[in-house]
Design an enzyme around this catalytic site. Structure first.
Site, PDB file in Angstrom:
ATOM      1  N   HIS A  23      -9.589   2.711  -1.373  1.00 37.96           N
ATOM      2  CA  HIS A  23      -8.161   2.455  -1.256  1.00 37.96           C
ATOM      3  C   HIS A  23      -7.712   1.423  -2.281  1.00 37.96           C
ATOM      4  CE1 HIS A  23      -4.287   1.446   0.227  1.00 37.96           C
ATOM      5  NE2 HIS A  23      -4.652   0.440   1.001  1.00 37.96           N
ATOM      6  N   CYS A  31       0.820  -1.215   0.000  1.00 37.56           N
ATOM      7  CA  CYS A  31       0.000   0.000   0.000  1.00 37.56           C
ATOM      8  C   CYS A  31       0.850   1.260   0.000  1.00 37.56           C
ATOM      9  CB  CYS A  31      -0.942  -0.018   1.199  1.00 37.56           C
ATOM     10  SG  CYS A  31      -1.934  -1.507   1.225  1.00 37.56           S
ATOM     11  N   CYS A  71       0.782   3.175   5.889  1.00 31.58           N
ATOM     12  CA  CYS A  71       1.173   1.840   6.316  1.00 31.58           C
ATOM     13  C   CYS A  71       0.997   0.863   5.156  1.00 31.58           C
ATOM     14  CB  CYS A  71       0.343   1.387   7.515  1.00 31.58           C
ATOM     15  SG  CYS A  71      -1.420   1.367   7.158  1.00 31.58           S
TER      16      CYS A  71
END
Lengths: 307, 450
Positions: B398, B104, B437
């Site tokens: 996301h 990510c 993160c």
């Protein structure tokens, strides 16, 4: 205790399929035999095979199944697999006092002085010792030593403790009651799991392929039922070896010299989800596999670096 | 080594290299899995975002120094995903490109890589980005089938081929759907974060509050026109598909927990579909260059990339939370730059889960944690009015590798806007902090300054 001085040299580590077939017949004989008629000591012989070379393909398959990188260092559990057939051959002897099939693997202890690598030529020895009475049957240890051809001392020694439930032999001392006498390393529960394994129905069959251990209790629900289990159960050494992979032996002992102990509790009925908890204790790493729904323990053990 | 004379000020490293400028950005609205982009591939979406950037900044037929992007869930046929997207983007085909993957954190990493090349004087312009689809994720065959097919291609006789085929079992033919469970722990990201959430005592209410703010802030930013220059509509989407402008604390409170519902602590499970990011599809890109390169083309400089830091934690044996590396990366980055949280006008913490934001901030403020684990003084509390002011991943969605570029693009625009609106002296910097993160116990942090 030490290995019986009489050695019987075999040309290769016996395959396990035939041993289980023989064991089935022999177990049946032992079950119907009147008590007190058969042998009441372990066979006074050490089985030995020289020139054993671990197979790279089998090692890779084992490492991938256990979630380890396919390195040239044999995981301690793979060394166990390499010598297991020889220990089985000892247990399948006519003068072995307990029925091979139906025996329960209750504990395992490995002492690895130095790691074994692919390309090493190995001498494998196996014998049985410490036959003793247990409150629910009779226990016996099968010891396997793996020595590199250029060494005198074994690089790897494994001690597998089996319990023959309900089997009593005359004249045996009650050497120890149970691991319950030693204090429980997880008295306050397991906390949050570090790792969760989702074990599929075919977990036993897959481990059988890489280990050669085709004990019917691991292969299918049908064959497991014949031995009193409702479903197939995971090999104890599969769960212990996955715990070893999660602990990462090289991080506990950079030279990979360690003792690796495990005590087995409730069998893992397949399919199943097993939670693994890890806890540092001094230089060693404690581990425990348990069921999050029931809270029951499948196994616990420790990896401890050798001084 | 020569010792420093005592009564002189310590040498500050001289700013010999120019900082890379963030010139602008472009993304497509993020879609929900199975939504508007359900049949679009990673290459389709990355090309769409890149083409939009080319159009917005008049880069048609321009040869740029380099382009870097990546995807987390990537089909093996997309081995040269970014280069393929460049070839379809309108850029000069002589523009080189390379793929990157840091879960990510991928497109913070690509921004970092392009910015470093610019700062080192190796290139004067470049594009960084990322893309991901969960709707069009690659499905793989079982290992046994794959290995059999590979052996089959090497088999020499019919007997060998038949032998291989007959060894296959029906179960081997079932496709394997991708999952993003951590390979070493078998736990999904949500299960990991549920453990971290408990460890830090983060409440359900606090998480829902973060989620609500994310939706409200994102909706307000759309209404204010912030995204007019940052987004190109795609496949009929004008805004992020997960955005719920009308959601309320009551609606969020009604959702059932979905992670941490196993075992003895199930009763206090608190992560829901409302305070966890939805599975998403989308792509985002950022245009970077030297100030001179921008000036030559009459393009703005929104902000500069100051510095960045990556970190990783030992999560595999349960010793640290999977998504806690931001608690290490940010303090190290701030220590190196001699900055504190109060020096930042905007703080962007990627909302993998609402509780990731909360546990990261709690760790920064925790003296004991910071001294024993990070080895640095605590950073203190985050001023919530500076946190994710234009919404973040909970509302926007996301698409893993696209998130970093979304944040860099948005933050650069916010910094530029604030600098203009405040009318402060050009020498007074307006700063923004990013913490993203990533899987594998990682994080990437970055400082932008206008």
């Amino acid at each position: 205790m030490s290995a019986p001085a009489t050695e019987k040299l075999l040309s290769a580590v016996p395959g396990l399929g035939g041993l289980y077939a023989n064991a089935l017949a022999k177990s049946a004989r032992l079950m119907v035999r009147a008590p007190g008629r058969g042998p009441t000591t372990t066979p006074q012989v050490t089985y030995r095979v020289d020139g054993v070379r671990p197979d790279a393909e089998q090692l890779t398959a084992y490492q991938h199944l256990l979630g380890e990188p396919a390195s040239d260092v044999l995981p301690a559990g793979f060394v166990h697999v390499t010598g297991f057939g020889l220990a089985m051959a000892v247990m399948a002897r006519d003068d072995f006092p307990l029925p091979l099939l139906g025996m329960v693997h209750v504990a395992n202890s490995v002492r690895q002085r130095e790691p074994v690598r692919i390309g090493d030529e190995l001498t494998v020895r196996a014998w049985a010792e410490r036959l003793r009475a247990h409150r629910s049957g009779t226990q016996v240890d099968l010891v396997v030593e793996v020595t590199r051809s250029e060494d005198v001392d074994p690089a790897w020694t494994g001690r597998s403790t089996y319990l023959a439930k309900g089997q009593t032999l005359p004249g045996l001392a009650l050497l120890e009651t149970d691991s319950a006498t030693s204090s429980d390393p997880w008295p306050e529960g397991y906390g949050e799991p570090a790792v969760r394994w989702r074990l599929a129905r075919d977990t036993g069959r897959r481990y059988a392929q890489v280990s050669g251990d085709r004990n019917p209790i691991h292969l299918s629900a049908l064959t497991a039922k014949a031995f009193g289990f409702p479903r197939a159960i995971a090999h104890g050494m599969y769960t212990a070896a996955r715990a070893l992979a999660a602990v990462d032996a090289a991080r506990v002992s950079p030279s990979e010299a360690f003792t690796w102990d495990v005590s087995f509790g409730k069998p893992v009925l397949l399919p199943s989800t097993v939670a693994l908890s890890l806890r540092r204790e001094g230089g060693s790493m404690q581990y425990a596999g348990w069921n999050e729904q029931s809270g029951k323990r499948h196994f616990h053990g420790a990896l401890t670096p050798l001084p | 080594m020569a010792s420093t004379p005592e009564n002189t000020t310590p040498a500050v490293p001289e700013q010999t290299n120019p900082r890379a400028a963030v010139i602008g950005s472009n993304r497509i609205p993020f879609g929900k899995a199975g939504g508007a982009y359900r049949s679009a591939s990673n290459l389709d979406m990355l090309t769409a975002a890149l083409s939009g950037l080319v159009a917005r900044f008049g880069l048609q037929d321009e040869r740029l120094g380099d382009v870097s992007a990546g995807a987390v869930l990537k089909h093996s046929r997309d081995f040269n995903l970014t280069r393929e997207a460049v070839l379809g983007s309108g850029l000069d085909p002589h523009t080189p490109a390379f793929d990157v993957q840091r879960a990510c954190g991928t497109s913070v990493e690509t921004v970092w890589a392009i910015a470093n090349k610019i700062a080192l004087g190796q290139i004067s312009s470049g594009i960084a980005g990322g893309v991901d689809t969960t709707s069009d994720a690659p499905i793989v065959v079982s290992d046994r089938l794959r290995k059999t097919l590979l052996r089959l291609s090497r088999a020499k006789t019919i007997q060998q081929r038949l032998g291989l085929l007959t060894a296959l079992r029906p179960g081997d033919l079932a496709p394997v759907a991708p999952n993003v469970n951590e390979p070493r722990t078998g736990l999904s990201m949500g299960e990991h974060q549920a453990i971290t959430t408990r460890r830090w005592g983060i409440t359900r209410e606090a998480q829902d509050e973060i989620a609500l703010a994310s939706h409200r802030n994102l909706a307000a930013a759309y209404d204010d026109g912030l995204f007019d220059d940052l987004i190109t509509p795609y496949r009929g989407l004008l805004r992020d598909e997960s955005l719920r402008a009308d959601t309320t604390a009551e609606k969020l409170a009604k959702l059932k927990p979905v992670f941490g519902t196993n075992g003895a602590n199930a009763a206090d499970a608190s992560i829901t579909a409302g305070n966890a990011t939805p599975l998403s599809d989308g792509a985002a890109t950022v245009l970077l260059g030297t100030d001179a390169w921008a000036a030559e083309r009459g393009l703005p400089v929104l902000a500069h990339v100051v510095d960045a830091e990556s970190a990783a934690v030992d999560f595999a044996r349960g010793e640290e939370g999977l998504l806690m590396a931001g608690a290490y990366a940010v303090p190290r980055l701030l220590a190196r730059q001699g900055l504190g949280l109060a020096d930042f006008d905007f703080i962007e913490i990627h909302e993998a889960f609402a509780s990731t934001v909360l546990t990261t901030m709690a760790a920064w403020a925790d003296e004991e944690f910071m001294s024993s684990k990070v080895g640095l003084p605590a950073l203190g509390e985050v001023d919530r009015s500076r946190l994710n002011v234009a919404g973040s991943s909970l509302a926007a969605g996301h698409p893993f590798a696209a998130t970093g570029a979304r944040i860099v693009g948005t933050l650069a625009a916010l910094l530029h806007q604030k600098k203009l609106n405040d009318g402060a002296a050009p020498s007074v910097p307006v700063r923004g902090l990013i913490s993203v993160c990533a899987a594998g116990g990682q994080a990437v942090a970055m400082i932008l300054e206008a």
